[in-house]
Design a protein around this motif. Structure first.
Motif, short mmCIF file in Angstrom:
data_model
loop_
_atom_site.label_atom_id
_atom_site.label_comp_id
_atom_site.label_asym_id
_atom_site.label_seq_id
_atom_site.Cartn_x
_atom_site.Cartn_y
_atom_site.Cartn_z
N PHE A 97 7.82 18.98 -45.13
CA PHE A 97 6.82 19.72 -44.37
C PHE A 97 5.49 18.96 -44.34
O PHE A 97 4.76 19.01 -43.35
CB PHE A 97 6.62 21.12 -44.96
CG PHE A 97 7.54 22.16 -44.37
CD1 PHE A 97 7.15 22.91 -43.27
CD2 PHE A 97 8.80 22.37 -44.89
CE1 PHE A 97 7.99 23.86 -42.72
CE2 PHE A 97 9.66 23.32 -44.36
CZ PHE A 97 9.26 24.07 -43.26
N GLN A 101 3.36 17.85 -41.12
CA GLN A 101 1.92 18.13 -40.97
C GLN A 101 1.16 16.88 -40.56
O GLN A 101 0.30 16.92 -39.66
CB GLN A 101 1.36 18.67 -42.29
CG GLN A 101 -0.13 19.01 -42.22
CD GLN A 101 -0.71 19.34 -43.58
OE1 GLN A 101 -0.55 18.56 -44.52
NE2 GLN A 101 -1.36 20.49 -43.68
N TYR A 178 5.81 23.85 -36.45
CA TYR A 178 6.68 23.31 -37.51
C TYR A 178 8.13 23.68 -37.18
O TYR A 178 8.76 24.51 -37.82
CB TYR A 178 6.27 23.87 -38.88
CG TYR A 178 4.98 23.28 -39.40
CD1 TYR A 178 4.99 22.31 -40.39
CD2 TYR A 178 3.74 23.68 -38.89
CE1 TYR A 178 3.81 21.75 -40.88
CE2 TYR A 178 2.56 23.14 -39.36
CZ TYR A 178 2.60 22.17 -40.35
OH TYR A 178 1.43 21.62 -40.82
#
Length: 682
Positions: A97, A101, A178
């Protein structure tokens, strides 16, 4: 793209600014096959630090821990609930993740110069990984070792993304961006470019941090067990050719990780990193390529032992479990040997197989006697024993080889069947997959002949047999130990042996079988072994013991090798009775029992044996013993018939394994079975 590219130079400039650099005689260039690569501008002497990577430029889960100045986030923090929920068991998800980002931050990301040089999410095919291949290409991997891990990766990544996205607060900035697609991309980047944390991160950087003692402990455990990996910008450009000519070093005092060469690198040559001693299956799944030659061609062989077998295997000191990969405990492999040097201490036919495979199969196929031997001798290793045919595990190793041969043939058939409808390859992916597929079959095919040689010899020779084709001398040196210590008998040959030494008794027994089965004489064993092999092995063993009991001294003098086996079976049955109460029962189904009882009752009426009558209880005990031996000491085999309607043909049947190792004379025993036998007098 070459080293003067507007993308490469800013990457090097950014790296230089933060402590990551190339040696002066190393350049980055675009190779037509390997893509971005390192190359020597001049001859580079050994032990040169080719690439130095500062921990300040690394990207991983550690950047979310605010651990030290070396691992800064440079980004808005993830919600505490997200980090706290995942950091204990799934730090790798946080790392994935975090890369998403940084991609979403674009030019605002500290790692922007690095990220924009990576294969981008909108062109995932540039990664070259099978997990991104179209279905038409993936079909060429069906049935191979590469198929399951590709499917597993897809399922795992989807589960990880769902777990992570569910923990991101709904008000987290750009949460909707995401996506699973971006998570797949990030996981692919880590999977194909990252370095193991245990080899990269100095523990001193963690233990000396300002974090709480508890946090430091579980982060150190994550590193030790490689629960996450680390991206090393610039360093990860190095490609892999399967030859380890580099060294990695980490220095906590300077905060650097470096790559050095062991040997001179000539001017103009590509400079390779080393990803580890990986098979072509691992390389294809993780990186999208395979290397030439057969050295790295392996085929996985998974075993599924029962819980009882697992317990037995784990009791052996040779068994090793990688607690970081518990699912791999019973995954083994076979490979082609590329040199004449021995790779094991056992019989050479086992060298192609990874350690533990044969020992695990040995536990899976062990009978009661063999299990007792393994439990009593936990340091014993079947696959490391060069004299395996001369010890109590001789039946076991032959059984293992037979099942191993079957498994190899099955794997070949499965791969070929899965590819029966494949068309001519049209893409580079398909060409790569087809080459990989064919080499998997080649590995399996190469492993079979050495095993078949042993089995064919074991199944085709017996000094007990009276048929010329079975009694011819075996001259091959590697098989001398086999034939000196153990022999396999078919029912055809076993009754032939009886007829030679006890013709009157055997004629009467054959007549009884003929009457019971409504089959003409001479008996056609090709018909009888199909359904009645256990029954007539029980009868044969019962008859041999009756002949021995009737005249022990004469029997032991005439049949020295067989007498050794008789003594060994008596001792083994004593041990079985003391540890397994059901060993005393009849080991036969109701149909078999009816025939066995008919034979036993009528054998008692044979003139040569009628002078030695047994009480009903003694008859049943001897019958039950014979049925136990018949169920324990046989193994399935494809054996040539010597007589009958199918003489010369190969039939699947049960062969009795007779070990010729042991005492040539009776040894006084005190078990219930040997005591019972001693009470019987002619």
């Amino acid at each position: 793209m070459d080293a003067s590219s507007s993308l490469v130079q800013p990457l090097l400039g950014w790296g230089q600014e933060h402590g990551t650099s190339l040696a002066p005689d190393v350049e980055i260039y675009q190779d037509p096959i390997t893509g971005l690569s390192f190359r020597a501008l001049q001859n580079i002497p050994p032990r040169t630090k080719l690439v130095i990577c500062s921990f300040q430029t690394t990207l991983s889960y550690l950047n979310t821990t605010y651990l030290s100045p070396y691992f800064q986030s440079h980004s808005p923090p993830f919600p505490p609930n997200f980090v706290n929920s995942l950091k204990v068991h799934d730090p790798n998800i946080i790392g994935h993740f975090f890369l998403v980002q940084q991609y979403l931050l674009g030019t605002k990301s500290f790692w922007w110069h690095y990220i924009r040089l990576l294969p981008q999410p909108d062109t995932p095919e540039a990664l070259g990984l099978p997990v991104w291949w179209p279905e038409a290409d993936l079909e060429f991997l069906n049935g191979t070792n590469a198929e399951p891990p590709i499917k597993k990766r897809k399922a795992l990544w989807e589960a990880e993304w769902k777990q992570g996205i569910s923990l991101l607060a709904t008000d987290f900035e750009d949460r909707e961006k995401y996506t699973y697609h971006l998570y797949q991309w990030a996981a692919s980047i880590f999977g194909s470019r990252s370095f193991r944390a245990s080899l990269t991160i100095p523990p001193e950087l963690i233990s000396g941090s300002q974090n709480s003692f508890k946090d430091s402990l579980f982060i150190l455990e994550h590193i030790m067990k490689d629960r996450f990996s680390v991206l090393l910008p610039v360093m990860d450009i190095g490609n892999h050719n399967g030859i380890n000519q580099v060294d990695w070093s980490r220095d906590s005092s300077t905060g650097h990780f470096s790559l050095s060469n062991r040997e001179l690198i000539a001017q103009g040559n590509q400079i390779y990193n080393f990803y580890g001693d990986k098979s072509n299956s691992e390389l294809l799944v993780a990186y999208g390529f395979i290397l030439p030659g057969t050295k790295r061609d392996t085929v996985n062989l998974r075993l599924t032992p029962s819980s009882e077998v697992v317990q037995l295997r784990r009791s052996q000191t040779s068994h090793v479990v990688d607690f970081n990969q518990p699912e791999q405990e019973f995954m083994f492999s076979v490979r082609i040997l590329n040199d004449a040097a021995r790779h094991g201490s056992g019989i050479p036919q086992l060298d192609m197989f990874s350690p533990g495979l044969v020992n695990t199969m040995s536990c899976m196929l062990a009978n009661n006697r063999e299990r007792r031997f393994l439990l009593t001798n936990p340091a014993y290793s079947l696959e490391k024993d060069p004299e395996v045919f001369s010890n109590p595990m001789s039946r076991n190793i032959i059984f293992v080889l037979r099942i191993l041969q079957d498994k190899l043939n099955y794997e070949i058939s499965r791969i070929e069947q899965c590819g029966v409808d494949l068309r001519k390859p049209q893409t580079q992916n398909q060409h790569t997959a087809l080459e990989y597929r064919n080499r998997q079959v080649q590995v399996l095919q190469t492993a079979i002949p050495p095993i078949s040689t042993i089995l064919q010899s074991a199944f085709s020779y017996s000094s007990f047999c009276q048929h010329a084709r079975h009694s011819a001398n075996q001259s091959e040196d590697s098989l001398v130990s086999l034939h000196s210590h153990v022999e396999l008998l078919s029912l055809d040959c076993a009754f032939g042996w009886l007829y030679k030494h006890y013709p009157d008794v055997t004629s009467k027994v054959s007549q009884l079988i003929s009457e019971d089965q409504d089959e003409p004489l001479p008996l056609d064993w090709a018909i009888l072994v199909e359904d009645w092999d256990h029954t007539y092995w029980t009868v044969w063993i019962y008859l041999v013991w009756m002949l021995w009991i009737h005249s022990k001294i004469e029997f032991e003098t005439r049949h020295v090798d067989l007498a050794k086996w008789v003594f060994a079976m008596n001792k083994s049955y004593d041990d079985a009775l003391s540890s397994h109460a059901d060993a005393a029962n009849l080991h036969a189904d109701s149909t078999e029992q009816e025939t066995i009882d008919f034979m036993v009752q009528n054998i008692a009426e044979i003139p040569d044996l009628v002078t030695f009558p047994l009480h009903q209880d003694a008859t049943e005990r001897l019958r039950n013993f014979a049925s136990f031996v018949a169920s324990e000491e046989v193994l399935p085999a494809s054996c040539q018939m010597m007589t009958g309607s199918q003489a010369g043909e190969i039939l699947e049947q049960k062969l009795l394994c007779i070990s010729k190792v042991g005492h040539a004379t009776r040894v006084q025993e005190e078990g219930s079975w040997t005591t019972f036998l001693s009470s019987l007098t002619a």
